[in-house]
Design a protein around this motif. Structure first.
Motif, PDB file in Angstrom:
ATOM      1  N   GLN A  10      43.085  26.988  45.290  1.00 51.89           N
ATOM      2  CA  GLN A  10      42.056  26.524  44.967  1.00 51.89           C
ATOM      3  C   GLN A  10      41.527  27.860  46.153  1.00 51.89           C
ATOM      4  OE1 GLN A  10      43.633  23.978  48.091  1.00 51.89           O
ATOM      5  NE2 GLN A  10      43.910  25.466  50.085  1.00 51.89           N
ATOM      6  N   GLN A  11      40.169  28.158  46.458  1.00 53.11           N
ATOM      7  CA  GLN A  11      39.674  28.698  47.018  1.00 53.11           C
ATOM      8  C   GLN A  11      39.913  29.103  48.664  1.00 53.11           C
ATOM      9  OE1 GLN A  11      38.915  31.716  46.150  1.00 53.11           O
ATOM     10  NE2 GLN A  11      37.892  31.289  43.866  1.00 53.11           N
ATOM     11  N   LEU A  12      39.970  30.237  49.612  1.00 47.24           N
ATOM     12  CA  LEU A  12      40.221  30.285  50.934  1.00 47.24           C
ATOM     13  C   LEU A  12      38.552  30.175  51.500  1.00 47.24           C
ATOM     14  CD1 LEU A  12      43.673  32.618  52.334  1.00 47.24           C
ATOM     15  CD2 LEU A  12      42.647  29.705  51.341  1.00 47.24           C
ATOM     16  N   HIS A  13      38.392  28.963  52.858  1.00 47.12           N
ATOM     17  CA  HIS A  13      37.430  28.934  53.278  1.00 47.12           C
ATOM     18  C   HIS A  13      37.120  30.072  54.195  1.00 47.12           C
ATOM     19  CE1 HIS A  13      36.948  25.619  51.889  1.00 47.12           C
ATOM     20  NE2 HIS A  13      37.463  24.874  51.895  1.00 47.12           N
ATOM     21  N   ASP A  14      36.297  30.041  55.207  1.00 50.05           N
ATOM     22  CA  ASP A  14      36.947  31.279  56.694  1.00 50.05           C
ATOM     23  C   ASP A  14      37.850  30.941  57.317  1.00 50.05           C
ATOM     24  OD1 ASP A  14      33.900  32.341  55.442  1.00 50.05           O
ATOM     25  OD2 ASP A  14      32.815  31.648  56.812  1.00 50.05           O
ATOM     26  N   GLY A  42      47.920  35.622  62.572  1.00 49.86           N
ATOM     27  CA  GLY A  42      46.809  35.310  63.469  1.00 49.86           C
ATOM     28  C   GLY A  42      46.410  34.110  63.494  1.00 49.86           C
ATOM     29  N   CYS A  43      46.141  33.270  64.490  1.00 54.61           N
ATOM     30  CA  CYS A  43      45.667  32.051  64.301  1.00 54.61           C
ATOM     31  C   CYS A  43      44.182  31.477  65.621  1.00 54.61           C
ATOM     32  CB  CYS A  43      47.068  31.148  64.635  1.00 54.61           C
ATOM     33  SG  CYS A  43      47.554  30.409  65.752  1.00 54.61           S
ATOM     34  N   VAL A  44      43.987  31.020  64.968  1.00 58.35           N
ATOM     35  CA  VAL A  44      43.086  29.186  66.569  1.00 58.35           C
ATOM     36  C   VAL A  44      43.360  28.675  66.300  1.00 58.35           C
ATOM     37  CG1 VAL A  44      40.533  29.345  66.672  1.00 58.35           C
ATOM     38  CG2 VAL A  44      41.100  31.687  64.732  1.00 58.35           C
ATOM     39  N   ARG A  45      43.599  28.449  67.723  1.00 61.33           N
ATOM     40  CA  ARG A  45      43.723  27.004  68.322  1.00 61.33           C
ATOM     41  C   ARG A  45      42.721  25.908  68.191  1.00 61.33           C
ATOM     42  NH1 ARG A  45      49.294  25.825  67.995  1.00 61.33           N
ATOM     43  NH2 ARG A  45      50.184  27.776  67.727  1.00 61.33           N
ATOM     44  N   VAL A  46      42.782  25.077  68.348  1.00 63.42           N
ATOM     45  CA  VAL A  46      41.076  24.394  68.518  1.00 63.42           C
ATOM     46  C   VAL A  46      41.859  23.261  68.832  1.00 63.42           C
ATOM     47  CG1 VAL A  46      39.004  23.558  67.781  1.00 63.42           C
ATOM     48  CG2 VAL A  46      39.811  25.226  66.904  1.00 63.42           C
ATOM     49  N   GLY A  47      42.451  22.576  69.912  1.00 61.77           N
ATOM     50  CA  GLY A  47      42.639  21.555  70.887  1.00 61.77           C
ATOM     51  C   GLY A  47      44.501  21.853  69.791  1.00 61.77           C
ATOM     52  N   THR A  48      44.293  20.283  69.933  1.00 60.10           N
ATOM     53  CA  THR A  48      46.093  20.411  68.998  1.00 60.10           C
ATOM     54  C   THR A  48      45.907  21.309  67.067  1.00 60.10           C
ATOM     55  OG1 THR A  48      45.344  18.126  68.294  1.00 60.10           O
ATOM     56  CG2 THR A  48      46.644  18.721  70.362  1.00 60.10           C
ATOM     57  N   LEU A  49      44.640  21.389  66.948  1.00 52.88           N
ATOM     58  CA  LEU A  49      44.820  22.091  65.239  1.00 52.88           C
ATOM     59  C   LEU A  49      44.890  23.320  65.462  1.00 52.88           C
ATOM     60  CD1 LEU A  49      41.417  20.283  63.771  1.00 52.88           C
ATOM     61  CD2 LEU A  49      43.674  19.774  64.073  1.00 52.88           C
ATOM     62  N   VAL A  50      45.294  23.828  64.604  1.00 59.17           N
ATOM     63  CA  VAL A  50      45.901  25.302  64.057  1.00 59.17           C
ATOM     64  C   VAL A  50      45.028  25.749  63.101  1.00 59.17           C
ATOM     65  CG1 VAL A  50      47.631  27.338  63.625  1.00 59.17           C
ATOM     66  CG2 VAL A  50      48.693  25.275  65.701  1.00 59.17           C
ATOM     67  N   ARG A  51      44.087  26.496  63.090  1.00 61.35           N
ATOM     68  CA  ARG A  51      42.889  28.150  61.984  1.00 61.35           C
ATOM     69  C   ARG A  51      43.657  28.445  61.933  1.00 61.35           C
ATOM     70  NH1 ARG A  51      43.774  22.425  60.512  1.00 61.35           N
ATOM     71  NH2 ARG A  51      41.826  21.379  60.570  1.00 61.35           N
ATOM     72  N   VAL A  52      42.969  29.163  60.169  1.00 58.89           N
ATOM     73  CA  VAL A  52      43.527  30.479  60.412  1.00 58.89           C
ATOM     74  C   VAL A  52      42.655  31.003  59.464  1.00 58.89           C
ATOM     75  CG1 VAL A  52      45.098  32.779  59.195  1.00 58.89           C
ATOM     76  CG2 VAL A  52      46.170  30.418  60.212  1.00 58.89           C
ATOM     77  N   ARG A  53      41.823  32.604  60.259  1.00 57.86           N
ATOM     78  CA  ARG A  53      40.338  33.445  59.462  1.00 57.86           C
ATOM     79  C   ARG A  53      41.455  33.730  58.135  1.00 57.86           C
ATOM     80  NH1 ARG A  53      38.505  36.401  63.920  1.00 57.86           N
ATOM     81  NH2 ARG A  53      38.871  38.104  62.182  1.00 57.86           N
ATOM     82  N   ARG A  54      40.676  33.665  57.290  1.00 58.07           N
ATOM     83  CA  ARG A  54      40.828  34.285  55.478  1.00 58.07           C
ATOM     84  C   ARG A  54      40.905  35.731  55.951  1.00 58.07           C
ATOM     85  NH1 ARG A  54      36.148  33.310  51.932  1.00 58.07           N
ATOM     86  NH2 ARG A  54      35.128  34.330  53.495  1.00 58.07           N
ATOM     87  N   ASP A  55      40.500  36.545  57.118  1.00 59.03           N
ATOM     88  CA  ASP A  55      40.004  38.187  57.374  1.00 59.03           C
ATOM     89  C   ASP A  55      41.516  37.688  57.103  1.00 59.03           C
ATOM     90  OD1 ASP A  55      39.637  36.413  59.316  1.00 59.03           O
ATOM     91  OD2 ASP A  55      39.582  39.401  60.407  1.00 59.03           O
ATOM     92  N   GLN A  56      42.274  36.859  58.202  1.00 54.35           N
ATOM     93  CA  GLN A  56      44.152  37.013  58.939  1.00 54.35           C
ATOM     94  C   GLN A  56      45.241  36.967  57.834  1.00 54.35           C
ATOM     95  OE1 GLN A  56      45.367  37.904  61.888  1.00 54.35           O
ATOM     96  NE2 GLN A  56      42.949  38.555  62.290  1.00 54.35           N
ATOM     97  N   VAL A  57      44.670  36.052  56.757  1.00 53.85           N
ATOM     98  CA  VAL A  57      45.625  35.906  55.334  1.00 53.85           C
ATOM     99  C   VAL A  57      45.514  37.363  54.475  1.00 53.85           C
ATOM    100  CG1 VAL A  57      45.550  34.740  53.695  1.00 53.85           C
ATOM    101  CG2 VAL A  57      45.258  33.275  55.798  1.00 53.85           C
TER     102      VAL A  57
END
Length: 70
Positions: A10-14, A42-57
């Protein structure tokens, strides 16, 4: 010899969930949580969700890529 999965990569999103990145890299989500906890990804926490930016990957992959010896 076992055949590799023929599932399309799959393609990575932002911003991506840990599960999406685990599927993209074909590693376990637990491994990624350990990498995040160690500060190597690196990651971003949005409440209890963990999201990782494509540039970090992309940065993580670049920093951990080893070139083959000739």
């Amino acid at each position: 010899m076992a055949a590799e999965s023929s599932a399309p990569v799959q393609q990575l999103h932002d911003f991506n969930s840990v599960a999406e990145i685990a599927a993209y890299l074909r590693v376990s989500a637990r491994h990624l949580y350990n990498v995040i906890a160690s500060g190597r990804l690196g990651c971003v926490r949005v409440g209890t969700l963990v999201r990782v930016r494509r540039d970090q990957v992309e940065r993580y992959l670049a920093e951990n890529t080893k070139e083959a010896k000739a």
